[in-house]
Motif scaffolding. Structure first.
Motif, PDB file in Angstrom:
ATOM      1  N   ALA A  29       0.837  -1.202   0.000  1.00  0.00           N
ATOM      2  CA  ALA A  29       0.000   0.000   0.000  1.00  0.00           C
ATOM      3  C   ALA A  29       0.871   1.251   0.000  1.00  0.00           C
ATOM      4  N   GLY A  92       2.092  12.468  -8.841  1.00  0.00           N
ATOM      5  CA  GLY A  92       1.453  11.429  -8.028  1.00  0.00           C
ATOM      6  C   GLY A  92       0.121  11.927  -7.504  1.00  0.00           C
ATOM      7  N   THR A  93      -0.522  11.110  -6.704  1.00  0.00           N
ATOM      8  CA  THR A  93      -1.839  11.456  -6.155  1.00  0.00           C
ATOM      9  C   THR A  93      -1.800  12.795  -5.425  1.00  0.00           C
ATOM     10  N   THR A  94      -0.757  12.991  -4.636  1.00  0.00           N
ATOM     11  CA  THR A  94      -0.668  14.225  -3.835  1.00  0.00           C
ATOM     12  C   THR A  94      -0.690  15.453  -4.736  1.00  0.00           C
ATOM     13  N   HIS A 122      -6.431  10.072   3.662  1.00  0.00           N
ATOM     14  CA  HIS A 122      -4.978  10.249   3.730  1.00  0.00           C
ATOM     15  C   HIS A 122      -4.699  11.753   3.845  1.00  0.00           C
ATOM     16  N   SER A 124      -2.969  13.555   2.199  1.00  0.00           N
ATOM     17  CA  SER A 124      -2.992  14.178   0.863  1.00  0.00           C
ATOM     18  C   SER A 124      -4.385  14.592   0.435  1.00  0.00           C
ATOM     19  N   ALA A 172     -10.649   3.540  -1.898  1.00  0.00           N
ATOM     20  CA  ALA A 172     -10.274   2.480  -0.951  1.00  0.00           C
ATOM     21  C   ALA A 172      -9.332   3.098   0.072  1.00  0.00           C
ATOM     22  N   ASN A 174      -6.334   3.407   2.882  1.00  0.00           N
ATOM     23  CA  ASN A 174      -5.003   2.831   3.080  1.00  0.00           C
ATOM     24  C   ASN A 174      -4.808   2.317   4.500  1.00  0.00           C
ATOM     25  N   ASP A 199      -9.966   9.959  -4.579  1.00  0.00           N
ATOM     26  CA  ASP A 199      -8.580   9.571  -4.324  1.00  0.00           C
ATOM     27  C   ASP A 199      -8.502   8.065  -4.602  1.00  0.00           C
ATOM     28  N   ALA A 201      -5.739   6.264  -5.026  1.00  0.00           N
ATOM     29  CA  ALA A 201      -4.380   5.734  -4.812  1.00  0.00           C
ATOM     30  C   ALA A 201      -4.394   4.262  -4.412  1.00  0.00           C
ATOM     31  N   GLN A 202      -5.433   3.850  -3.651  1.00  0.00           N
ATOM     32  CA  GLN A 202      -5.473   2.454  -3.183  1.00  0.00           C
ATOM     33  C   GLN A 202      -6.484   1.617  -3.955  1.00  0.00           C
ATOM     34  N   SER A 222      -1.471   7.041  -8.212  1.00  0.00           N
ATOM     35  CA  SER A 222      -0.002   7.118  -8.264  1.00  0.00           C
ATOM     36  C   SER A 222       0.580   5.896  -8.956  1.00  0.00           C
ATOM     37  N   HIS A 224       3.580   4.502  -8.492  1.00  0.00           N
ATOM     38  CA  HIS A 224       4.448   3.620  -7.694  1.00  0.00           C
ATOM     39  C   HIS A 224       3.689   2.615  -6.848  1.00  0.00           C
ATOM     40  N   LYS A 225       2.363   2.709  -6.813  1.00  0.00           N
ATOM     41  CA  LYS A 225       1.584   1.712  -6.082  1.00  0.00           C
ATOM     42  C   LYS A 225       1.005   0.678  -7.031  1.00  0.00           C
TER      43      LYS A 225
HETATM   44  N1  PMP Z   1      -4.128   8.690  -0.817  1.00  0.00           N
HETATM   45  C1  PMP Z   1      -4.017   7.438  -0.331  1.00  0.00           C
HETATM   46  C2  PMP Z   1      -5.256   6.709   0.073  1.00  0.00           C
HETATM   47  C3  PMP Z   1      -2.759   6.858  -0.220  1.00  0.00           C
HETATM   48  O1  PMP Z   1      -2.646   5.627   0.263  1.00  0.00           O
HETATM   49  C4  PMP Z   1      -1.609   7.590  -0.623  1.00  0.00           C
HETATM   50  C5  PMP Z   1      -0.221   6.997  -0.508  1.00  0.00           C
HETATM   51  N2  PMP Z   1       0.074   6.420   0.705  1.00  0.00           N
HETATM   52  C6  PMP Z   1      -1.790   8.872  -1.131  1.00  0.00           C
HETATM   53  C7  PMP Z   1      -3.061   9.401  -1.216  1.00  0.00           C
HETATM   54  C8  PMP Z   1      -0.627   9.733  -1.576  1.00  0.00           C
HETATM   55  O2  PMP Z   1       0.011   9.160  -2.660  1.00  0.00           O
HETATM   56  P1  PMP Z   1       1.435   9.727  -3.143  1.00  0.00           P
HETATM   57  O3  PMP Z   1       2.310   9.739  -1.925  1.00  0.00           O
HETATM   58  O4  PMP Z   1       1.872   8.721  -4.159  1.00  0.00           O
HETATM   59  O5  PMP Z   1       1.207  11.076  -3.703  1.00  0.00           O
END
Ligand code: PMP
Length: 411
Positions: A29, A92-94, A122, A124, A172, A174, A199, A201-202, A222, A224-225
């Motif tokens: 994750a 990335g997501t952020t 998260h 972010s 989803a 994290n 969001d 990301a998950q 993102s 990288h996930k």
């Molecule tokens: N939202 C969720 C639910 C995440 O799990 C993450 C990464 N842990 C992020 C946002 C942020 O992703 P990133 O660090 O790749 O920008």
């Protein structure tokens, strides 16, 4: 079903020992591992095609551009966006969430308006909205959770009102291991004329996503996930919204014409993508999308569900282990946050690392959630399609050994 043993051959990193034990990587994750197919594409790019994109008329510049823009098209297909103009490549997501808050948020949120998020976001998907709310004197509201750690849908219905301009929720979690009923939440947002920011990301790494079917206004994730490189991610936005939005960053690549005192912007999607992008990252993410598509996102999702159905009851059976999120494995993703009573999660993660098992410990960038649950931090195991049942068994053995160690002093 997946041939996991065969798929694992694609991941050189998984075949190593850590602290004299075979590595069991359960921190997916946070960041997933990268298959040879993606590594080879990155190597090929740097060995053969490395050049700046969009401007060069020379052969390498054209090759780099066509690979980079080809990736955008692959990602469009991966989430079924209507047009590649709707697929922005970000860091990335952020970054994606920050761009939405800065651009859409600044233009559409005024004093007294409401932004609705939830306790299970998260950082972010919290801090950019706090900042927007502070800039605009808007109100930031949090949807509550049920006893079982799911979103309280009745509370969502109540908190999303005529004053709501933006609803921003994860697909989803994290930490809680839940997959939220995002279609219904999107309907709640649209019923009051708000836009829905997802969001992903998950979720995007683990299940098939159809942004048109969901009718999401924005969807972020993102690389990288999901078997891709770090430093690359996606901001999907509906073209009708992106057309009206101002860029957040300014400079090369995003302009149409620069006069002395003012400038005009390039067309979508480039209007948002100032400066030389992460070219290798974008190409690598395209290769990751090819890789995942070949396996099949529905297969990945079904396999992860089966691993959770296998491992969760075993973890639940260990006395003194507290698990966060729904008890029913059918309601869960591959993320399992837990604590061993009386043992600090950092000690849990360290002791498990000594046994070769990589889990994360901390607040997982969800401090408001942990405050809400009244815990300081948790350990977290997160499974991906390349984790096996044998690894799940090793994880359980490591939890039991860790508990014994802190109770009796031996591993
Ligand atoms: N939202 C969720 C639910 C995440 O799990 C993450 C990464 N842990 C992020 C946002 C942020 O992703 P990133 O660090 O790749 O920008």
């Amino acid at each position: 079903m997946l041939n996991v043993d065969k798929l694992r051959q694609d991941f050189p990193i998984l075949h190593q020992e850590v602290n004299d034990e075979p590595l069991v990587y359960l921190d997916n994750a946070a960041t997933s591992q990268t298959p040879k197919q993606v590594l080879e594409v990155l190597k090929h790019y740097y060995e053969h095609d490395n050049a700046n994109v969009h401007r060069g008329v020379h052969t390498l510049g054209e090759r780099a551009t066509s690979a980079y823009e080809g990736s955008r098209e692959k990602i469009r297909q991966f989430i079924n966006a209507a047009s590649s103009k709707e697929v922005l490549l970000t860091r990335g997501t952020t970054t994606s969430l920050n761009w939405i808050a800065r651009s859409y948020g600044d233009a559409n949120v005024s004093e007294g308006d409401e932004i609705v998020i939830s306790y299970m976001e998260h950082h972010s998907n919290i801090v950019p909205w706090q900042q927007l709310a502070q800039r605009k004197k808007a109100v930031l509201k949090y949807i509550d959770l049920t006893e079982d750690g799911e979103l309280d849908m009745a509370d969502a219905r109540k908190k999303i009102t005529e004053k709501t301009k933006i609803v921003a929720l994860n697909h989803a979690s994290n930490v809680m291991g839940v997959i939220n009923p995002i279609e219904t939440l999107i309907e709640f947002a649209h019923d009051v004329g708000a836009v829905m920011v997802v969001d992903g990301a998950q979720s995007a790494p683990h299940m098939s996503i159809d942004v048109q079917k969901l009718d999401a206004d924005f969807y972020t994730f993102s690389g990288h996930k999901m078997c891709g490189p770090t430093g690359i991610g996606i901001l999907y936005g509906k073209q009708s919204l992106l057309e009206k939005m101002e860029p957040v960053e300014f400079g090369g690549e995003m302009i149409d014409f620069v006069y002395l005192q003012e400038s005009t912007w390039a067309d979508l999607p480039w209007k948002f993508e100032a400066g030389t992008p992460n070219i290798a990252g974008g190409i690598g993410l395209g290769a990751a999308v090819d890789y995942l598509t070949e396996i099949g996102m529905d297969n990945i999702h079904a396999y992860e569900q089966s691993i959770v159905e296998y491992v969760l009851p075993k973890l639940q059976a260990i006395e003194g282990v507290v698990i966060y999120g729904p008890k029913d494995p059918k309601k869960r993703s591959g993320v399992i946050a837990f604590n061993i009573e009386g043992v600090h999660p950092h000690d849990v993660a360290t002791a498990m690392d000594m046994q070769g098992v990589a889990v994360r410990a901390g607040h997982h960038c969800t401090q408001p959630l942990l405050q809400h649950l009244n815990v300081q931090s948790t350990a977290r195991a997160s499974f991906y399609f390349y984790n096996t049942e044998e690894e799940a068994d090793k994880f359980i053995e490591a939890v039991i050994a860790t508990k014994e160690f802190f109770n009796h002093g031996t591993i």
